[in-house]
Design an enzyme around this catalytic site. Structure first.
Site, PDB file in Angstrom:
ATOM      1  N   ASP A  40      -1.299  15.136   2.854  1.00 28.02           N
ATOM      2  CA  ASP A  40      -1.712  14.026   3.725  1.00 28.02           C
ATOM      3  C   ASP A  40      -3.214  13.836   3.557  1.00 28.02           C
ATOM      4  O   ASP A  40      -3.941  14.773   3.224  1.00 28.02           O
ATOM      5  CB  ASP A  40      -1.398  14.357   5.197  1.00 28.02           C
ATOM      6  N   ASP A  64      -6.528  12.291  -0.502  1.00 31.03           N
ATOM      7  CA  ASP A  64      -6.019  10.928  -0.714  1.00 31.03           C
ATOM      8  C   ASP A  64      -5.035  10.930  -1.887  1.00 31.03           C
ATOM      9  O   ASP A  64      -5.396  11.297  -3.002  1.00 31.03           O
ATOM     10  CB  ASP A  64      -7.214  10.008  -1.015  1.00 31.03           C
ATOM     11  N   ASN A  88       6.321   9.157   0.703  1.00 29.99           N
ATOM     12  CA  ASN A  88       6.387   8.582   2.055  1.00 29.99           C
ATOM     13  C   ASN A  88       5.055   7.993   2.532  1.00 29.99           C
ATOM     14  O   ASN A  88       5.059   7.067   3.348  1.00 29.99           O
ATOM     15  CB  ASN A  88       6.849   9.692   3.023  1.00 29.99           C
ATOM     16  N   TYR A 153       1.588  -5.672   1.808  1.00 24.44           N
ATOM     17  CA  TYR A 153       2.582  -4.664   2.207  1.00 24.44           C
ATOM     18  C   TYR A 153       3.968  -5.061   1.690  1.00 24.44           C
ATOM     19  O   TYR A 153       4.705  -4.247   1.131  1.00 24.44           O
ATOM     20  CB  TYR A 153       2.588  -4.520   3.727  1.00 24.44           C
ATOM     21  N   LYS A 157       6.229  -2.964  -1.011  1.00 25.07           N
ATOM     22  CA  LYS A 157       7.505  -2.345  -0.645  1.00 25.07           C
ATOM     23  C   LYS A 157       8.677  -2.909  -1.462  1.00 25.07           C
ATOM     24  O   LYS A 157       9.659  -2.201  -1.710  1.00 25.07           O
ATOM     25  CB  LYS A 157       7.750  -2.497   0.857  1.00 25.07           C
TER      26      LYS A 157
END
Ligand code: NAD
Length: 248
Positions: A40, A64, A88, A153, A157
């Protein structure tokens, strides 16, 4: 939440593991016998998570995911045997439509949500090909089925689905399954401020159809099922976990 042995002797990498869906997925994997490499950008979230988990086989890598040296550190932490990968980590785009999106938002959203997915997958594939086995789960979004986000976004996706299907087409024959999960609304820490008045006006109507938010644990159940041998015959699938939102 159930416990079990589906992931005994397995090592799985989860990105964006300090919060929300990623954290719930790691928790479930640990409960089912897995060794997890949790990564993370927030070192604090990982430190807190590690403290919560005590002596569980949880290795953390802070950094990162867009930084290739971080990918290298993840690979070193995982070692030569990697059974699974959950791509994720993701960020939102302020719901900015194409006429309003700035270059910095576009570049960052594409880098985190798409390019990093390609790069980490590229890093694990040679090991999985050698082993003849592996399961990769990419987290896409409801925004790849309906109007639910801004231009960057949404594009990222949709592209994650393309990457998922291409990876499945090339590598299922090598024993590596690749699938995508499309969450609808999920109660997490993801920041999603509206930065466009026009988007608020248009999306308000779209969101009025949305079911109540799901829990991260509900998403973790779908993700771990796709990671496990319970889904052994499934590759290239796009699995909505959205309370039926995509049907409305
Ligand atoms: N929450 C929702 O409603 C929802 C809906 C559809 C899709 N998703 C997707 O689910 C995934 C997980 O989101 P969440 O809701 O659990 O969010 P979250 O913000 O609770 O958790 C995401 C984690 O990713 C980390 N992260 C962000 N950028 C990073 C980077 N560059 N490198 C490494 N780590 C980074 C964050 O620090 C955070 O801990 C994302 O890909 C998101 O797009 C979420």
């Amino acid at each position: 939440m159930s416990t079990g042995t589906r992931f005994n002797n397995q090592t799985i990498i989860v990105t964006g593991a300090g919060s929300g869906i990623g954290k719930a997925t790691v928790t479930r994997l640990l409960q089912e016998g897995c060794t997890v490499i949790a990564t993370d950008i927030s070192a604090q979230r990982l430190t807190d998570f590690k403290a919560e988990q005590g002596n569980a086989p949880l290795e953390t890598v802070a950094g990162d995911i867009c930084d290739e040296s971080v990918i290298q550190r993840i690979m070193e932490a995982a070692g030569p045997h990697i059974d699974g990968l959950v791509n994720n980590a993701g960020i939102t785009d302020g719901f900015l439509p194409n006429a309003e999106v700035d270059n910095a938002t576009w570049d960052r959203v594409i880098a985190v949500n798409l390019t990093a997915v390609m790069k980490l997958t590229r890093a694990v594939l040679p090991l999985m090909i050698d082993a003849g086995k592996g399961s990769i789960v990419n987290i896409s979004s409801e925004a790849a089925t309906r109007l639910a986000a801004g231009a960057a976004y949404t594009a990222s996706k949709y592209a994650v689905i393309g990457l998922t299907k291409n990876n499945a087409a090339f590598y299922t024959r090598k024993g590596i399954r690749t699938n995508a999960v499309l969450p609808g609304g999920v109660a997490t820490n993801i920041e999603a401020p509206f930065k466009s008045e026009y988007a608020m006006e248009v999306l308000g109507k779209a969101f009025s159809m949305a079911p109540a938010p799901a829990s991260s644990e509900q998403l973790a159940a779908a993700i771990t099922w796709l990671l496990s041998d319970d889904s052994a015959n499934i590759s290239g699938t796009v699995l909505n976990s959205d309370g039926g939102w995509s049907t409305l």
